[in-house]
Design a protein around this motif. Structure first.
Motif, short mmCIF file in Angstrom:
data_model
loop_
_atom_site.label_atom_id
_atom_site.label_comp_id
_atom_site.label_asym_id
_atom_site.label_seq_id
_atom_site.Cartn_x
_atom_site.Cartn_y
_atom_site.Cartn_z
N THR A 221 0.84 -1.19 0.00
CA THR A 221 0.00 0.00 0.00
C THR A 221 0.87 1.24 0.00
OG1 THR A 221 -1.70 -1.18 1.25
CG2 THR A 221 -1.84 1.22 1.19
N LEU A 222 0.65 2.10 -1.01
CA LEU A 222 1.36 3.37 -1.07
C LEU A 222 0.50 4.44 -0.41
CD1 LEU A 222 2.87 3.22 -4.67
CD2 LEU A 222 3.80 2.35 -2.53
N GLY A 223 0.79 5.70 -0.66
CA GLY A 223 0.02 6.77 -0.06
C GLY A 223 -1.44 6.73 -0.50
N ALA A 224 -2.30 7.35 0.29
CA ALA A 224 -3.73 7.44 0.01
C ALA A 224 -4.37 6.06 -0.13
CB ALA A 224 -3.98 8.26 -1.26
N GLU A 225 -3.83 5.09 0.62
CA GLU A 225 -4.39 3.74 0.66
C GLU A 225 -4.46 3.09 -0.72
OE1 GLU A 225 -5.06 2.20 3.56
OE2 GLU A 225 -4.27 4.02 4.47
N THR A 226 -3.50 3.39 -1.58
CA THR A 226 -3.46 2.82 -2.92
C THR A 226 -2.70 1.50 -2.89
OG1 THR A 226 -3.48 5.03 -3.88
CG2 THR A 226 -2.83 3.21 -5.32
N ALA A 227 -3.38 0.39 -3.16
CA ALA A 227 -2.75 -0.93 -3.18
C ALA A 227 -2.25 -1.21 -4.60
CB ALA A 227 -3.73 -2.00 -2.74
N MET A 228 -0.97 -1.59 -4.69
CA MET A 228 -0.36 -1.85 -5.99
C MET A 228 0.60 -3.02 -5.86
SD MET A 228 0.67 2.02 -7.19
CE MET A 228 0.95 1.54 -8.88
N THR A 229 0.79 -3.74 -6.97
CA THR A 229 1.84 -4.76 -6.99
C THR A 229 3.18 -4.08 -7.23
OG1 THR A 229 1.71 -5.14 -9.37
CG2 THR A 229 0.21 -6.43 -7.95
N CYS A 230 4.24 -4.80 -6.95
CA CYS A 230 5.58 -4.24 -7.19
C CYS A 230 5.78 -3.90 -8.66
CB CYS A 230 6.64 -5.25 -6.74
SG CYS A 230 6.67 -5.55 -4.97
N TYR A 259 24.36 -1.86 -9.71
CA TYR A 259 23.02 -1.97 -10.27
C TYR A 259 22.36 -0.59 -10.20
CZ TYR A 259 23.51 -7.04 -9.51
OH TYR A 259 23.94 -8.35 -9.52
N ALA A 260 21.23 -0.47 -10.87
CA ALA A 260 20.37 0.71 -10.70
C ALA A 260 19.38 0.39 -9.59
CB ALA A 260 19.65 1.03 -12.00
N TRP A 261 19.18 1.35 -8.68
CA TRP A 261 18.31 1.14 -7.52
C TRP A 261 17.27 2.24 -7.41
CZ3 TRP A 261 19.15 -3.18 -4.41
CH2 TRP A 261 20.37 -3.84 -4.57
N ALA A 262 16.10 1.89 -6.90
CA ALA A 262 15.06 2.87 -6.59
C ALA A 262 14.46 2.52 -5.24
CB ALA A 262 13.97 2.88 -7.67
N TRP A 263 14.03 3.55 -4.53
CA TRP A 263 13.55 3.38 -3.16
C TRP A 263 12.20 4.08 -3.06
CZ3 TRP A 263 16.10 6.41 1.43
CH2 TRP A 263 15.53 6.02 2.63
N ILE A 264 11.16 3.31 -2.74
CA ILE A 264 9.80 3.83 -2.71
C ILE A 264 9.25 3.75 -1.29
CG2 ILE A 264 7.44 3.54 -3.58
CD1 ILE A 264 9.29 4.41 -5.76
N ALA A 265 8.71 4.86 -0.79
CA ALA A 265 8.07 4.87 0.52
C ALA A 265 6.66 4.31 0.41
CB ALA A 265 8.03 6.29 1.07
N THR A 266 6.22 3.61 1.44
CA THR A 266 4.86 3.08 1.47
C THR A 266 4.01 3.91 2.43
OG1 THR A 266 5.15 1.54 3.32
CG2 THR A 266 5.87 0.80 1.14
N ALA A 267 2.75 3.51 2.58
CA ALA A 267 1.87 4.22 3.50
C ALA A 267 2.31 4.05 4.95
CB ALA A 267 0.43 3.72 3.33
N SER A 268 3.06 3.00 5.23
CA SER A 268 3.57 2.76 6.58
C SER A 268 4.93 3.44 6.73
CB SER A 268 3.71 1.26 6.82
OG SER A 268 4.52 1.01 7.94
N PRO A 269 5.17 4.14 7.84
CA PRO A 269 6.47 4.82 8.01
C PRO A 269 7.63 3.85 8.24
CG PRO A 269 5.15 5.01 10.01
CD PRO A 269 4.26 4.39 8.97
N VAL A 270 7.33 2.59 8.50
CA VAL A 270 8.41 1.63 8.79
C VAL A 270 8.65 0.64 7.64
CG1 VAL A 270 8.14 1.77 11.29
CG2 VAL A 270 6.81 0.07 9.99
N HIS A 271 7.86 0.73 6.58
CA HIS A 271 8.01 -0.18 5.45
C HIS A 271 8.42 0.58 4.20
CE1 HIS A 271 5.39 -2.80 8.01
NE2 HIS A 271 6.27 -3.69 7.59
N HIS A 272 9.26 -0.08 3.40
CA HIS A 272 9.78 0.53 2.18
C HIS A 272 9.89 -0.55 1.11
CE1 HIS A 272 11.11 3.89 4.81
NE2 HIS A 272 11.40 2.90 5.64
N LEU A 273 9.89 -0.12 -0.14
CA LEU A 273 10.14 -1.02 -1.26
C LEU A 273 11.45 -0.62 -1.92
CD1 LEU A 273 9.17 -3.33 -3.11
CD2 LEU A 273 8.08 -1.58 -4.55
N LEU A 274 12.39 -1.54 -1.95
CA LEU A 274 13.68 -1.33 -2.59
C LEU A 274 13.70 -2.14 -3.89
CD1 LEU A 274 16.63 -0.18 -2.34
CD2 LEU A 274 17.22 -2.38 -1.28
#
Length: 437
Positions: A221-230, A259-274
């Motif tokens: 879940t990203l911001g605004a409660e948007t559920a998405m797959t990776c 490698y090329a890396w990207a870092w995405i914040a999720t709706a939770s302050p303790v979870h991230h997608l790398l």
């Protein structure tokens, strides 16, 4: 050495275990009951088979002693401030027939697909720039074998054994490791364990940071409660090249693994997608990350943690090629575990010795800085490796050749490897320059 004598009630199995361990450390091409018995000087393999199948000794207690020895040794060699990783993964062994505990047609990484064999879940302890060793193991047993009383007796399954998924076995391994005082900065794993909800909850309940590989279909879940797959996250948010950062996942034998890396914040302050992208093929790898509140969280730290998962593959390679991890010719559940534990001991001894000698035996010339740079007159030597420690141990204890002769060839190999590594690094620089031009 590892203090395990008190875990053997009788002296005979303790002495046999010592002989078994020396055979694992030897240069035997195959390590099974017959070859080990012949190598240690026994008249027949009965004592070796009894050690694994019937003798009384505290197998899990020995594993605990190995774990404490490996963690303490690698920590001492690494020093303070160096990342410590607990890496979860599994290793297989091909088996014939249907009588061995845990045997089933299943996906076997060692076979490159579906084959008949057994799988064991392992926990490896990895210290950046120091070394790594296996510190906990549990064999995965199919549910149908656990439920079949005839199969359970035939295969020597414990009476109280319940079916456990691989993720649940990982929880068991971590529980034992935490009880022994293991403390790591991150837990890392591949998709099998990243998909296990109970494992993720267990780690979060223990305030344990993790960087777990997940599949492209994993939903977050990203911001605004948007559920998405990776996969959807990449398609929607990472189309532009400037949103990717080039970072090294660690040094390999041929240079930095960039490698090329990207870092995405999720709706939770303790979870991230790398997200990691291969620079040539574009292949993507996704890591679901948990960082407790108050802990440092930076892209560099997450990338370093993700990159430190790969040494577990090297640990399996050492265990199999050097110590016979996949060469047990036994069928009972506890016999397979005992062989694994003794291999873990052999690997831990060499891994801790190599880590302790690393700084004073690494004399490599500085890496090249330009693709046209002339090679150094003296390439130096790579540090002592687990394989070289094993060779020197054999020369000092079991072979007729002199230790001086073995040391000469060890230095020759390490110098040759340092030279080859320098040229590999220069070739990679040439490729990088070509991409930029």
């Amino acid at each position: 050495m590892i203090a395990i004598a008190s875990l053997f009630p009788r002296i005979e199995p303790r002495l046999q275990a010592r002989k078994y361990l020396l055979a694992l450390l030897s240069d035997l091409p195959k390590r099974n009951g017959w070859t080990i018995a012949e190598w240690v000087g026994d008249r027949q393999p009965d004592a070796t088979q009894r050690l694994l199948n019937h003798a009384r000794w505290d197998t899990l207690g020995v594993m605990s002693a190995i774990r404490r020895f490996a963690v303490a040794g690698l920590d001492h060699a690494a020093g303070p401030g160096v990342l410590a990783i607990g890496a979860l993964d599994e290793s297989g062994q091909e088996k014939k027939g249907s009588a061995t505990a845990g045997v089933k047609r299943q996906h076997m990484g060692c076979a490159g697909g579906i084959d008949n064999g057994i799988n064991t879940v392992h926990l490896a302890y990895v210290r950046a720039g120091s070394g790594h060793a296996l510190i906990a193991s549990r064999q995965w047993i199919p549910a149908e074998q656990v439920a079949d009383p005839v199969a359970a007796v035939t295969m020597g399954l414990p009476l109280d054994l319940a079916f456990r998924t691989k993720g649940e076995l990982a929880i068991d391994l971590l529980t034992d490791a935490y009880a022994d005082g293991m403390s790591v900065d991150f837990i890392a794993s591949d998709e099998v364990y990243g998909a296990c909800t109970s494992l993720r909850h267990f780690l979060q309940e223990h305030a344990q940071a993790y960087v777990l590989r997940v599949r492209s279909s994993f939903t977050l879940t990203l911001g605004a409660e948007t559920a998405m797959t990776c996969a959807d996250v990449v398609a929607k948010h990472l189309k532009q090249k400037r949103k990717w950062t080039i970072r090294s996942a660690g040094a390999g034998s041929k240079g930095e693994r960039t490698y090329a890396w990207a870092w995405i914040a999720t709706a939770s302050p303790v979870h991230h997608l790398l997200i990691r992208k291969h620079r040539k093929t574009g292949e993507l790898a996704f890591h679901y990350c948990f960082i407790p509140i108050g802990r440092p969280v930076t892209l560099s730290r997450l990338v370093a943690a993700a990159g430190l998962r790969w040494p577990v593959e090297e640990t399996f390679e050492f265990g199999k090629d050097l110590f016979g991890l996949d060469q047990s010719q036994v069928r009972l559940y506890h016999a397979i575990l005992r062989h694994t534990v003794l291999v873990m001991a052999a690997l831990a001894i060499c891994a801790v010795a190599a880590a302790a000698a690393r700084r004073r035996t690494d004399t490599q010339a500085p890496p090249p800085t330009h693709p046209d740079q002339a090679p150094p007159a003296d390439p130096g030597m790579i540090p002592l490796t687990v394989a070289e420690i094993k060779r020197l141990f054999n020369a000092a204890t079991t072979t007729t050749r002199s230790l001086l002769h073995a040391a000469h060839w060890s230095a020759w190999r390490r110098r040759h490897q340092a030279r080859a590594r320098w040229f590999h690094q220069r070739a990679r620089l040439a490729t990088a320059y070509a991409l930029l031009s």
